[in-house]
Scaffold this motif. Sequence first.
Motif, short mmCIF file in Angstrom:
data_model
loop_
_atom_site.label_atom_id
_atom_site.label_comp_id
_atom_site.label_asym_id
_atom_site.label_seq_id
_atom_site.Cartn_x
_atom_site.Cartn_y
_atom_site.Cartn_z
N SER A 61 0.81 -1.22 0.00
CA SER A 61 0.00 0.00 0.00
C SER A 61 0.84 1.27 0.00
O SER A 61 0.29 2.36 -0.16
CB SER A 61 -0.94 0.00 1.20
N TRP A 117 0.06 5.69 -4.33
CA TRP A 117 -0.08 4.71 -3.27
C TRP A 117 -1.48 4.67 -2.69
O TRP A 117 -1.98 3.61 -2.32
CB TRP A 117 0.93 5.02 -2.15
N SER A 118 -2.12 5.82 -2.63
CA SER A 118 -3.45 5.90 -2.01
C SER A 118 -4.57 5.66 -3.01
O SER A 118 -5.73 5.47 -2.62
CB SER A 118 -3.65 7.26 -1.38
N ARG A 154 -7.09 0.62 -7.40
CA ARG A 154 -6.41 -0.29 -6.48
C ARG A 154 -7.25 -0.52 -5.25
O ARG A 154 -8.05 0.34 -4.86
CB ARG A 154 -5.03 0.24 -6.11
N ASN A 164 -6.06 -1.54 -1.63
CA ASN A 164 -4.91 -1.86 -0.77
C ASN A 164 -5.24 -2.93 0.27
O ASN A 164 -4.35 -3.65 0.71
CB ASN A 164 -4.39 -0.60 -0.10
N ASN A 193 -4.38 -5.93 -1.46
CA ASN A 193 -3.07 -5.94 -2.11
C ASN A 193 -3.18 -6.16 -3.62
O ASN A 193 -2.39 -6.90 -4.21
CB ASN A 193 -2.15 -7.01 -1.50
#
Length: 123
Positions: free
Chosen positions: A29, A52-53, A71, A73, A76
Amino acid sequence: VQLQASGGGLVQAGGSLRLSCAGSGRTFSRFGMGWFRQAPGKEREFVAGITWSGGSSFYADSAKGRFTISRDNAKNTFYLQMNSLKPEDTAVYYCASRLDGWISSKGDEYAYWGQGTLVTVSS
């Protein structure tokens, strides 16, 4: 980080596919992620990237308006939803991870790569 791409296949022009990239490791993440592709006889090219976020994303001109990167997180996993596919989208698609949380269109700024998944779009 180990990455496993999946979801490729054969689809007719105008169809859709969703690619997935599952990552291992607790730091998944933290990293920016990207999708690249390589068509036969051509160089690898950037398709889309996400921070990333998941708060920011960036697309190659060829992907804008048709592809969406996202995504999850908690799982994953990150994704590439591809709509309105064209024969020129035929390629092996690779997922990749940076070592920081940002986006880049440059392949050499990504540290980890998945094995690739083949997308074939028939006309």
